[in-house]
Design a protein around this motif. Structure first.
Motif, PDB file in Angstrom:
ATOM      1  N   GLU A 156       0.856  -1.188   0.000  1.00 40.86           N
ATOM      2  CA  GLU A 156       0.000   0.000   0.000  1.00 40.86           C
ATOM      3  C   GLU A 156       0.893   1.238   0.000  1.00 40.86           C
ATOM      4  N   LEU A 157       0.358   2.310  -0.568  1.00 36.22           N
ATOM      5  CA  LEU A 157       1.042   3.596  -0.577  1.00 36.22           C
ATOM      6  C   LEU A 157       0.352   4.487   0.439  1.00 36.22           C
ATOM      7  N   SER A 158       1.075   4.840   1.499  1.00 38.96           N
ATOM      8  CA  SER A 158       0.519   5.642   2.587  1.00 38.96           C
ATOM      9  C   SER A 158       1.009   7.079   2.470  1.00 38.96           C
ATOM     10  N   SER A 159       0.093   8.046   2.713  1.00 31.48           N
ATOM     11  CA  SER A 159       0.459   9.441   2.529  1.00 31.48           C
ATOM     12  C   SER A 159      -0.336  10.319   3.484  1.00 31.48           C
ATOM     13  N   SER A 160       0.253  11.471   3.829  1.00 37.69           N
ATOM     14  CA  SER A 160      -0.470  12.434   4.671  1.00 37.69           C
ATOM     15  C   SER A 160      -1.577  13.115   3.879  1.00 37.69           C
ATOM     16  N   GLN A 161      -1.415  13.185   2.554  1.00 34.49           N
ATOM     17  CA  GLN A 161      -2.451  13.802   1.732  1.00 34.49           C
ATOM     18  C   GLN A 161      -2.382  13.250   0.315  1.00 34.49           C
ATOM     19  N   ILE A 162      -3.525  12.773  -0.166  1.00 34.18           N
ATOM     20  CA  ILE A 162      -3.642  12.234  -1.521  1.00 34.18           C
ATOM     21  C   ILE A 162      -4.799  12.949  -2.213  1.00 34.18           C
ATOM     22  N   VAL A 163      -4.530  13.491  -3.392  1.00 31.02           N
ATOM     23  CA  VAL A 163      -5.587  14.086  -4.208  1.00 31.02           C
ATOM     24  C   VAL A 163      -5.858  13.126  -5.358  1.00 31.02           C
ATOM     25  N   TYR A 164      -7.102  12.651  -5.435  1.00 31.99           N
ATOM     26  CA  TYR A 164      -7.470  11.613  -6.402  1.00 31.99           C
ATOM     27  C   TYR A 164      -8.570  12.152  -7.297  1.00 31.99           C
ATOM     28  N   GLN A 165      -8.251  12.347  -8.574  1.00 37.07           N
ATOM     29  CA  GLN A 165      -9.210  12.839  -9.553  1.00 37.07           C
ATOM     30  C   GLN A 165      -9.592  11.699 -10.480  1.00 37.07           C
ATOM     31  N   VAL A 166     -10.855  11.326 -10.488  1.00 32.18           N
ATOM     32  CA  VAL A 166     -11.319  10.169 -11.231  1.00 32.18           C
ATOM     33  C   VAL A 166     -11.123  10.394 -12.728  1.00 32.18           C
ATOM     34  N   ASP A 167     -10.588   9.356 -13.398  1.00 32.75           N
ATOM     35  CA  ASP A 167     -10.378   9.369 -14.849  1.00 32.75           C
ATOM     36  C   ASP A 167      -9.542  10.574 -15.283  1.00 32.75           C
ATOM     37  N   ASN A 168      -8.516  10.886 -14.480  1.00 28.62           N
ATOM     38  CA  ASN A 168      -7.643  12.005 -14.803  1.00 28.62           C
ATOM     39  C   ASN A 168      -6.275  11.763 -14.184  1.00 28.62           C
ATOM     40  N   PHE A 169      -5.992  12.398 -13.045  1.00 23.90           N
ATOM     41  CA  PHE A 169      -4.699  12.259 -12.388  1.00 23.90           C
ATOM     42  C   PHE A 169      -4.882  12.160 -10.882  1.00 23.90           C
ATOM     43  N   ALA A 170      -3.832  11.677 -10.235  1.00 23.77           N
ATOM     44  CA  ALA A 170      -3.762  11.672  -8.776  1.00 23.77           C
ATOM     45  C   ALA A 170      -2.336  12.008  -8.377  1.00 23.77           C
ATOM     46  N   TYR A 171      -2.185  12.570  -7.177  1.00 22.63           N
ATOM     47  CA  TYR A 171      -0.852  12.809  -6.648  1.00 22.63           C
ATOM     48  C   TYR A 171      -0.907  12.748  -5.134  1.00 22.63           C
ATOM     49  N   SER A 172       0.251  12.497  -4.546  1.00 25.89           N
ATOM     50  CA  SER A 172       0.329  12.424  -3.086  1.00 25.89           C
ATOM     51  C   SER A 172       1.625  13.063  -2.626  1.00 25.89           C
ATOM     52  N   VAL A 173       1.639  13.517  -1.361  1.00 24.66           N
ATOM     53  CA  VAL A 173       2.825  14.128  -0.758  1.00 24.66           C
ATOM     54  C   VAL A 173       3.214  13.331   0.472  1.00 24.66           C
ATOM     55  N   ASN A 174       4.523  13.347   0.774  1.00 22.64           N
ATOM     56  CA  ASN A 174       5.056  12.621   1.930  1.00 22.64           C
ATOM     57  C   ASN A 174       4.546  11.181   1.930  1.00 22.64           C
ATOM     58  N   SER A 175       4.887  10.463   0.880  1.00 21.97           N
ATOM     59  CA  SER A 175       4.343   9.120   0.670  1.00 21.97           C
ATOM     60  C   SER A 175       5.389   8.061   1.011  1.00 21.97           C
ATOM     61  N   VAL A 176       4.899   6.956   1.572  1.00 20.79           N
ATOM     62  CA  VAL A 176       5.751   5.818   1.918  1.00 20.79           C
ATOM     63  C   VAL A 176       5.123   4.562   1.334  1.00 20.79           C
ATOM     64  N   LEU A 177       5.937   3.770   0.634  1.00 20.64           N
ATOM     65  CA  LEU A 177       5.479   2.496   0.104  1.00 20.64           C
ATOM     66  C   LEU A 177       5.742   1.414   1.136  1.00 20.64           C
ATOM     67  N   TYR A 178       4.679   0.701   1.530  1.00 16.56           N
ATOM     68  CA  TYR A 178       4.775  -0.383   2.497  1.00 16.56           C
ATOM     69  C   TYR A 178       4.585  -1.715   1.786  1.00 16.56           C
ATOM     70  N   LEU A 179       5.445  -2.666   2.083  1.00 18.92           N
ATOM     71  CA  LEU A 179       5.295  -4.027   1.610  1.00 18.92           C
ATOM     72  C   LEU A 179       5.095  -4.918   2.822  1.00 18.92           C
ATOM     73  N   TYR A 180       3.878  -5.477   2.932  1.00 22.93           N
ATOM     74  CA  TYR A 180       3.529  -6.269   4.112  1.00 22.93           C
ATOM     75  C   TYR A 180       3.874  -5.514   5.406  1.00 22.93           C
ATOM     76  N   SER A 181       3.428  -4.268   5.462  1.00 18.19           N
ATOM     77  CA  SER A 181       3.585  -3.395   6.644  1.00 18.19           C
ATOM     78  C   SER A 181       5.020  -2.964   6.895  1.00 18.19           C
ATOM     79  N   VAL A 182       5.944  -3.300   6.000  1.00 19.51           N
ATOM     80  CA  VAL A 182       7.341  -2.898   6.163  1.00 19.51           C
ATOM     81  C   VAL A 182       7.605  -1.721   5.216  1.00 19.51           C
ATOM     82  N   PRO A 183       8.049  -0.567   5.732  1.00 27.15           N
ATOM     83  CA  PRO A 183       8.325   0.581   4.846  1.00 27.15           C
ATOM     84  C   PRO A 183       9.493   0.274   3.910  1.00 27.15           C
TER      85      PRO A 183
END
Length: 794
Positions: A156-183
């Motif tokens: 999962e990609l965890s972030s303090s703020q994610i802007v998700y625009q349907v059928d367009n674009f999305a972006y996130s800030v201060n994001s961490v990729l977790y694999l099985y709860s491990v950053p």
């Protein structure tokens, strides 16, 4: 869709709510400008706060449907608070929450302890709060997204703020990729497209590491970050930053276009200024250059580019263009895994082809220069041995019948202008006419054919400025050529029997097919001027072959597919040219040498060639095997054995085995070379578990076990004491939302050490992790993040 615990009561309400609403209440409609409809089980009104209270409400507002356990609505402010198992349906999204605040005037809302599901892109998300800032744009606070099933999340990609625009674009800030709860990975900013069509955005990055004993290729870690630009529906551009640890930062541009129907093209270029670390001249192959020279650039500029264009043109024709250029012979081997020894330095070509009834017509132009040294620095090309064609014309025509008779006629012709900077050039013309006419006489099938090929050359010679005019060359500048006739006749018949089942349906067929094949290629003088290397001559041939085929076919009545269950072929060829050896006028031995392949199967003068025995067995669609023997009558033993076996497992695995034991190199009557070998090759791919698959392959050269091959004086090659020359093993784990692959390979290779060629074992260990982190900008679905390590172990 809810990431939390499911409430059975809520799902019962969702199923029974439409019926309950019809039975228990009427439908209350608020006639607002936004056409708001509220359905409910029961309601009340608080005079003090001017608030409506609804039980089991369902709110319909434009393309929005909201339901929950209870709701409070203030008509004055047009605000509604819904609590308890809130579910929101939009055109493309499903959202759930514990609490929702709706602004009915603006059709906006905020959700708390919420989840969402993008149905089109199959993206799941959850957050402490989700705010709808427009009808198709959502802002997630302290949230996370994934493409995995929420009940079985691998990443999962965890972030303090994610802007998700349907059928367009999305972006996130201060994001961490977790694999099985491990950053695993942090980024301050990342963006990606959220539509299933081509769109601008980052593609899957690729990380690799290359190290080993070959210092010229050991450039360390490498990170490639591609950015895709969808200019419009007709063309696009991919810009890739190529960060190489011990070299510098490279740049790759890949422009693709398709402006009109039946057109496509690509312009791709890569450039790297090796500005970080000097190259070691002691480890480099310098070709013919002197290492003491001061002209070497220890931080060379490396590049390659290519251009391809294909499109349909008038009258149904096709135009093809190609352009290729490389900075040096090693650029593709060092950075793009090429295995070419000597690669193309420059190539340009163009051709136009047209279909004509039962044939084709084409005109082509090409120029090719090839490197002569495996070196970064020595970029010389062999301008004498590469024949450029300016232009080449080809015509092919086929007539399946002639004047209503079963006579087939094939016409082929070409004209080529060879042009080089120095050396031999020529105008070359070839033409071929082939006539065949199969027919039957009673039970006999006859297949006669005759071919005549014309060759005509008009040579010329380009002198170097330092080269003296040679009388020998001048004498050979006359036009020359020849014609070659070839004939073939096959006579066969078939004896067969059908096998029927109890319903009188044909289920199998057994056939015996004797064949007699006579083949002849006329012996004509084919003399070329000394040094003229543009044309290859045709080997004369006169042979008679007896063949007996035994074939047993079975038919699957359910699918109507026919399979060769068993086939046995006995093939006995005779070299009829040997009959003329004793009758040749002056030198019988020399006559036989001139009229046989350079590596004959039997002693020159022997008429009977080795017997071929070929058998195949396929008892099921999943299992097949082939056996080939070549039996030498003069030696009284089998000289060549080939065995192949192929099977498919029910669980998706596959097994392949190949064995070749051929005593010596030989050429058959068609001048095809068969190398001597004694090798095993085995490949086995089988599932270990539902998601885990192992693929292993190996090649064993048993001839290497002989002591004579460990050091061969004729080649000067010092060989390793091992018969396993190639081996690889790949272990792949295929999770629904990621792939993990680890592989190991080793191969015997050669290198030059102190003017002696010696073998060494090249080992490589690779780890690849691929997951759909962000949608793929260049195609539908999701792209991949690939983390890969390559280790060359010496």
């Amino acid at each position: 869709m809810n990431f939390g615990k499911k409430n059975p009561k809520v799902f019962c309400y969702l199923i029974l709510l439409p019926g309950l609403l019809l039975l228990l209440t009427s439908i209350q409609v608020f006639a607002q400008e936004n056409d708001i409809q509220i359905e409910y089980a029961s309601s009340s009104f608080d005079q003090t706060t001017q608030t409506f209270v609804f039980d089991e409400p369902r709110v319909r507002l434009q393309n929005l449907t909201v339901s929950g356990t209870s709701a409070e609505y203030q008509e004055r402010t047009k605000k509604m608070l819904i609590t308890g198992d809130v579910i929101i349906y939009t055109k493309d999204m499903i959202l759930t929450a514990n609490k929702a605040e709706l602004d009915l005037d603006e059709s906006l809302y905020s959700l708390y302890n919420a989840t969402f599901f993008d149905q089109k892109n199959v993206v799941y998300g959850k957050a402490e709060r989700i705010e709808a800032i427009s009808t198709d744009t959502f802002k997630l606070y302290n949230g996370e997204i994934t493409t995995c099933n929420p009940q079985d999340k691998a990443w999962e990609l965890s972030s303090s703020q994610i802007v998700y625009q349907v059928d367009n674009f999305a972006y996130s800030v201060n994001s961490v990729l977790y694999l099985y709860s491990v950053p695993m990975f942090y980024t301050p900013f990342i963006s990606w497209p959220t539509k299933d069509k081509r769109s601008t955005g980052f593609l899957a990055p690729r990380f690799s590491h290359h190290s080993g004993s070959d210092e010229t290729k050991a450039f360390g870690s490498r990170l490639e970050i591609p950015y895709f630009i969808a200019i419009d529906r007709d063309h696009d551009l991919t810009v890739t930053a190529d960060l190489i640890e011990r070299r510098g930062t490279g740049l790759e541009l890949d422009y693709q276009y398709a402006f009109i129907e039946d057109m496509k093209g690509q312009l791709k270029g890569w450039y790297l200024d090796e500005s970080i670390q000097d190259r070691d001249l002691e480890a480099e192959d310098l070709g013919n250059l002197d290492a003491t020279s001061d002209e070497f650039d220890l931080q060379p500029k490396r590049y390659s580019y290519l251009f391809n264009h294909k499109q349909g043109i008038f009258l149904g024709g096709t135009l093809n263009l190609e352009l290729l250029k490389r900075s040096d012979n090693e650029v593709d081997k060092e950075y793009f895994n090429s295995t070419e020894n000597l690669s193309t330095q420059f190539k340009q070509s163009a051709d136009i082809s047209y279909p004509i009834p039962n044939g084709s017509f084409s005109v082509a132009y090409s120029t090719i220069n090839t490197f002569t040294q495996t070196s970064v620095y020595d970029t010389t090309t062999d301008e004498e041995s590469v024949a450029n064609k300016h232009p080449e014309v080809n015509v092919n025509q086929q007539y399946s019948t002639l004047l209503g008779s079963p006579v087939s006629v094939s016409l082929n012709g070409s004209w080529t202008q060879y042009d080089r900077m120095y050396g031999w050039d020529a105008e070359a013309t070839t033409a071929k006419v082939k006539v065949s006419s199969p027919f039957n006489i009673d039970f006999l099938n006859l297949k006669p054919s005759a071919t005549r090929t014309y060759y005509r050359y008009k040579p010329s010679y380009d002198y170097r400025s330092s080269e003296d005019t040679s009388a020998d060359i001048e004498e050979n500048l006359n036009e020359f050529g020849w014609k070659v006739d070839s004939r073939e006749l096959e006579v066969n018949f078939e004896i067969f029997r059908y096998f029927l089942n109890s319903r009188n349906q044909k289920t199998a067929k057994l056939s015996f097919i004797p064949r007699v094949i006579y083949s002849e290629i006329e012996d004509v003088p084919q003399e070329t001027p000394s040094g003229f290397g543009i044309v290859s001559t045709t080997t004369s041939k006169k042979s008679l072959t007896y063949q007996l085929d035994t074939v047993y076919k079975v038919k699957n009545l359910a699918t109507n597919k026919v399979r060769n269950f068993f086939q046995l072929s006995l093939i006995q060829p005779y070299d009829l040219n040997s009959e003329n050896c004793a009758d040749s006028p002056s030198d019988p031995d020399q006559f036989c040498v001139d009229h046989h392949p350079t590596d004959p199967e039997v002693e020159i003068g022997e008429k009977q060639l080795p017997l071929r025995i070929s058998a195949s067995l396929s008892p099921t669609d999943r299992l097949s095997g082939n056996l080939f023997y070549r039996y030498n009558h003069q030696l009284g033993r089998i000289q060549e054995t080939r065995i192949t076996l192929h099977s498919k497992y029910l669980d998706g695995g596959e097994f392949n085995l190949s064995y070749i034991d051929n005593e010596t190199l030989y050429k058959d009557l068609d001048n095809k070379s068969h190398p001597g070998a004694q090798t095993f090759e085995i490949t086995n791919a089988f599932p270990i578990a539902d998601r885990l698959k192992l693929t292993a392959s190996g090649k064993w050269d048993q001839s290497r076990s002989k002591s004579a091959t460990r050091f061969t004086e004729s080649t000067g090659t010092r060989r390793l004491d091992r018969i396993l020359t190639e081996f690889s093993a790949i272990l792949a784990y295929q999770h629904p939302c990621y792939t993990f692959t680890t592989s190991y390979s080793e191969k015997v290779k050669e290198r030059e050490v102190d003017s002696v060629t010696e073998e060494y074992l090249d080992r490589k260990f690779t780890i690849t992790f691929s997951l759909p982190l962000v949608p793929n900008a260049s195609s539908s679905g999701f792209g991949e993040l690939k983390l890969q390590d390559d280790y060359d172990i010496q």
